[in-house]
Write a protein that holds these residues in place. Structure first.
Motif, PDB file in Angstrom:
ATOM      1  N   LEU A  22       0.821  -1.211   0.000  1.00  0.00           N
ATOM      2  CA  LEU A  22       0.000   0.000   0.000  1.00  0.00           C
ATOM      3  C   LEU A  22       0.859   1.267   0.000  1.00  0.00           C
ATOM      4  CD1 LEU A  22      -2.716  -1.084   2.604  1.00  0.00           C
ATOM      5  CD2 LEU A  22      -2.857  -1.166   0.102  1.00  0.00           C
ATOM      6  N   SER A  25       0.918   3.694  -3.242  1.00  0.00           N
ATOM      7  CA  SER A  25      -0.325   4.412  -3.451  1.00  0.00           C
ATOM      8  C   SER A  25      -0.523   5.513  -2.408  1.00  0.00           C
ATOM      9  CB  SER A  25      -1.480   3.423  -3.409  1.00  0.00           C
ATOM     10  OG  SER A  25      -2.693   4.071  -3.511  1.00  0.00           O
ATOM     11  N   ARG A  26      -0.083   5.257  -1.195  1.00  0.00           N
ATOM     12  CA  ARG A  26      -0.300   6.214  -0.102  1.00  0.00           C
ATOM     13  C   ARG A  26       0.777   7.281  -0.014  1.00  0.00           C
ATOM     14  NH1 ARG A  26      -2.575   2.083   4.519  1.00  0.00           N
ATOM     15  NH2 ARG A  26      -4.649   1.899   3.595  1.00  0.00           N
ATOM     16  N   GLY A  28       3.505   7.570  -2.596  1.00  0.00           N
ATOM     17  CA  GLY A  28       4.136   7.864  -3.872  1.00  0.00           C
ATOM     18  C   GLY A  28       5.549   7.319  -4.014  1.00  0.00           C
ATOM     19  N   ASP A  30       8.224   4.490  -4.880  1.00  0.00           N
ATOM     20  CA  ASP A  30       8.363   3.270  -5.674  1.00  0.00           C
ATOM     21  C   ASP A  30       9.145   2.261  -4.834  1.00  0.00           C
ATOM     22  OD1 ASP A  30       9.118   1.204  -7.399  1.00  0.00           O
ATOM     23  OD2 ASP A  30       9.619   2.562  -9.049  1.00  0.00           O
ATOM     24  N   LYS A  63     -10.305   5.690  -1.203  1.00  0.00           N
ATOM     25  CA  LYS A  63      -8.854   5.668  -1.350  1.00  0.00           C
ATOM     26  C   LYS A  63      -8.252   4.348  -0.902  1.00  0.00           C
ATOM     27  CE  LYS A  63      -8.121  10.616  -0.944  1.00  0.00           C
ATOM     28  NZ  LYS A  63      -7.465  11.698  -0.190  1.00  0.00           N
ATOM     29  N   ALA A  66      -8.846   1.736  -3.574  1.00  0.00           N
ATOM     30  CA  ALA A  66      -8.000   2.021  -4.739  1.00  0.00           C
ATOM     31  C   ALA A  66      -6.551   1.642  -4.443  1.00  0.00           C
ATOM     32  CB  ALA A  66      -8.098   3.495  -5.114  1.00  0.00           C
ATOM     33  N   ALA A  67      -6.090   1.934  -3.234  1.00  0.00           N
ATOM     34  CA  ALA A  67      -4.723   1.574  -2.836  1.00  0.00           C
ATOM     35  C   ALA A  67      -4.552   0.060  -2.859  1.00  0.00           C
ATOM     36  CB  ALA A  67      -4.404   2.133  -1.453  1.00  0.00           C
ATOM     37  N   ARG A  69      -6.255  -2.099  -4.693  1.00  0.00           N
ATOM     38  CA  ARG A  69      -6.244  -2.550  -6.093  1.00  0.00           C
ATOM     39  C   ARG A  69      -4.861  -2.325  -6.714  1.00  0.00           C
ATOM     40  NH1 ARG A  69     -11.564  -0.716  -5.670  1.00  0.00           N
ATOM     41  NH2 ARG A  69     -11.071   1.377  -6.441  1.00  0.00           N
ATOM     42  N   PHE A  70      -4.248  -1.184  -6.412  1.00  0.00           N
ATOM     43  CA  PHE A  70      -2.904  -0.929  -6.913  1.00  0.00           C
ATOM     44  C   PHE A  70      -1.918  -1.909  -6.263  1.00  0.00           C
ATOM     45  CE2 PHE A  70       1.140   1.477  -7.133  1.00  0.00           C
ATOM     46  CZ  PHE A  70       1.250   1.522  -8.507  1.00  0.00           C
ATOM     47  N   GLY A  71      -2.122  -2.215  -4.990  1.00  0.00           N
ATOM     48  CA  GLY A  71      -1.292  -3.204  -4.303  1.00  0.00           C
ATOM     49  C   GLY A  71      -1.375  -4.569  -4.963  1.00  0.00           C
ATOM     50  N   THR A  73      -1.876  -5.058  -8.124  1.00  0.00           N
ATOM     51  CA  THR A  73      -1.075  -4.929  -9.349  1.00  0.00           C
ATOM     52  C   THR A  73       0.400  -5.143  -9.024  1.00  0.00           C
ATOM     53  OG1 THR A  73      -2.660  -3.379 -10.278  1.00  0.00           O
ATOM     54  CG2 THR A  73      -0.466  -3.389 -11.250  1.00  0.00           C
TER      55      THR A  73
END
Length: 137
Positions: A22, A25-26, A28, A30, A63, A66-67, A69-71, A73
């Motif tokens: 997470l 996403s939280r 920024g 990388d 949020k 969404a975080a 879902r990005f996790g 990925t």
């Protein structure tokens, strides 16, 4: 072939927990670039229980979803460890895998960090919301 920070030709295994996935996403940051800077060549590993937890968090809106879902990925870029038969909390699963793999864990979960430190497991944390740092106690 890529090498680790010490010039060894093998990859360092890094175990990622839900919280770690997470972070990008939280904050920024990388995490993959950050890990590369810290250890050199590495293999990111995620327990199946973490993927399940992310699936649960990803349901819904907002949020946090969404975080998650990005996790998911990010988790798809990692080696997924098979689900364990034991019915134990996710933190215990992380601790068990870290001991078996003899590897550091990327997490910002306070309780998990303390547990891992007690077990002598190195922990990688997010410092000042902008960079990763390896801590050994």
């Amino acid at each position: 072939m890529a090498t680790d920070r010490d010039g060894n030709p093998h990859r360092v295994v890094i175990l990622l927990d839900t919280n770690a996935l997470l972070i990008p996403s939280r904050s920024g940051v990388d995490i993959f670039s950050g890990l590369l800077e810290i250890v050199g060549a590495f293999e990111p590993v995620v327990p199946a229980e973490v993927v399940s937890e992310l699936h649960g968090l990803a349901q819904g809106r907002g949020k946090s979803a969404a975080a998650a879902r990005f996790g998911l990925t990010l988790a798809s870029r990692c080696r997924i460890l098979p689900k364990r038969d034991e019915e134990v909390p996710a933190d215990a699963i992380i601790s068990l895998h870290a001991g078996e793999l003899s590897c550091p864990v990327l997490t910002n979960d306070r309780e998990l960090k303390e547990r891992l430190f007690e077990e002598g497991v190195p922990v990688i944390v997010l410092r000042n919301q902008k960079r990763l740092e390896l801590i050994r106690k």
